[in-house]
Design an enzyme around this catalytic site. Sequence first.
Site, PDB file in Angstrom:
ATOM      1  N   CYS A  84       0.815  -1.221   0.000  1.00 62.02           N
ATOM      2  CA  CYS A  84       0.000   0.000   0.000  1.00 62.02           C
ATOM      3  C   CYS A  84       0.850   1.274   0.000  1.00 62.02           C
ATOM      4  O   CYS A  84       0.313   2.370  -0.126  1.00 62.02           O
ATOM      5  CB  CYS A  84      -0.953  -0.002   1.178  1.00 62.02           C
ATOM      6  SG  CYS A  84      -2.014  -1.456   1.191  1.00 62.02           S
ATOM      7  N   HIS A 336      -8.855   4.274  -1.250  1.00 64.65           N
ATOM      8  CA  HIS A 336      -7.505   3.716  -1.121  1.00 64.65           C
ATOM      9  C   HIS A 336      -7.168   2.802  -2.298  1.00 64.65           C
ATOM     10  O   HIS A 336      -7.136   1.580  -2.152  1.00 64.65           O
ATOM     11  CB  HIS A 336      -7.406   2.973   0.216  1.00 64.65           C
ATOM     12  CG  HIS A 336      -6.059   2.424   0.536  1.00 64.65           C
ATOM     13  ND1 HIS A 336      -4.879   2.961   0.069  1.00 64.65           N
ATOM     14  CD2 HIS A 336      -5.699   1.359   1.310  1.00 64.65           C
ATOM     15  CE1 HIS A 336      -3.853   2.252   0.537  1.00 64.65           C
ATOM     16  NE2 HIS A 336      -4.316   1.284   1.281  1.00 64.65           N
TER      17      HIS A 336
END
Lengths: 389, 131
Positions: A84, A336
């Site tokens: 991420c 996200h």
Amino acid sequence: MREVVALGVGMTPFGVSEKTCVELFASAAWEAVQDAGIGTKDIEALFLGNVFGDFEEGQAVMASFAAAQLGIPHIPATRFEGACASGAVAVRDAYMLVASGQYDLVLAGGTERCTVMGTSLATRTFAMGSDSRYESPTGITFPGVFGMIAHMYADKYALPLSRLKEHMAMVAVKNHKNGCFNEKAQFRKEITPEHVLNSAMIADPLQLFDCCPFSDGAAAVVLTTLEKAKKMTEKPVIIAGAGQASAGNLGDQRDLTLVQARRISSKKAYEMAGIGPEEIDVCELHDCFTIAEIVATEGLGFFNDGEGSYAAQEGKTGLQGTIPINPSGGLKAKGHPIGATGAAQVYEIVKQLKGECGDRQVENARIGITDTLGGDLCTIVNLILKRGW
Amino acid sequence: MTYQQFAEGLKQEKLLGLRCNDCGAYTAPPKLVCFGCGSENLEIEELGKKGVIKTYTIIRVPPEGFQPDNVIALVELEEGPWVMGNVEDLPANEATIELIGKQVRLGHKVLPGDTYSAGERVAMTFHLEAR
């Protein structure tokens, strides 16, 4: 080392998209190039964060195709993977190669299309961020990792779990409120603490509204030297500090509330910038889960260990608070798209420093920090940006 | 010691670790060097399989191939290393924050491989002592 500037930034809306990863990135890159006032032919290299293109679209070596999409097929184009934090890793490497003199003008960022995988494959691929040998065989998930952090936090600081959960809920409420003012956010709807506390349990004690969504989207940053930027803009945003650090699996990390890699990475960034946390005006940090924001505000030095949850409850992290956290809505409300997130955080800080954020503008923001976390707390990147005017 | 040796050890009910001849620290699961001091002067030693729960979660939305209500914990072994495993023989509705600090004994279970794993998988398991 030369001083480096984020000359232009671009970002697609985050949410669910029909566009491919390459198309999403090209769209963000085009906006960044226009914002920078350059042409794509000026770009010397491409640094592209992407995590799961292989599973989302059956696409490896995506960076080459992204460069070709922009009409610059022969520049060195490289894909970066740090779970991420991939987009942030790409921006930091781009920063270092401009600072070192290797390149004068580069494009960095990230792209992701998480929603196309569907929940089953998405959950399997996201679990690849855990240690496949010694921890994944338990069936651990990302929400589970942060559930473990929450339980450890409550135990360590002798905070009743019900109290901690109320404080965590306030993080989601605040980020959703901020997201309402961001036209590119995935969720633009206010929620109440009751929404969080009555939502489905995902991984104890985290409920659905403690978690950020799966998202599609891309973000891009044009980097150049301060010397060149001065001739092109009156508002050069300088990258004043950059840190990155790693950690082993969760067993290696032991006290998960500390996120040691963040403490090492941010210390490096603060030292480079010659400032401390008290001089930061605005922060975009990795709130993949509500408890993640609380421990990050401690790790970055805004609050003492054990006081981050109270700070969230007391509104110290709101737009009018002592340190506004995630004015964009954060991962929770903005969305996200994992490979893009780090670059999207840079996008927000650049816009904040330039005073272009409308209703979510942090008043007189002069210095900002980004914080991006990858995998099981095992990759952290921090970038400090400041006004060069 | 390789992953393969460690996993084979678990399948024979043995928890294998590495004892450092320089600093005395234990490393488990194995690494190339001592996790305490970085020395490569290591010896394989069978560990005691006892530890204390440091934190836990209950997975309600599991990945492919796993059941919901799966209780997972991080345990500090008596010899020092921390390991992750499944808390077995405990209904999810009995798993509360009181689990933290509880003594456990370590076991294992073997899972079939899936599309993306390199063969079968071995998970550590934890069993509460004197409930």
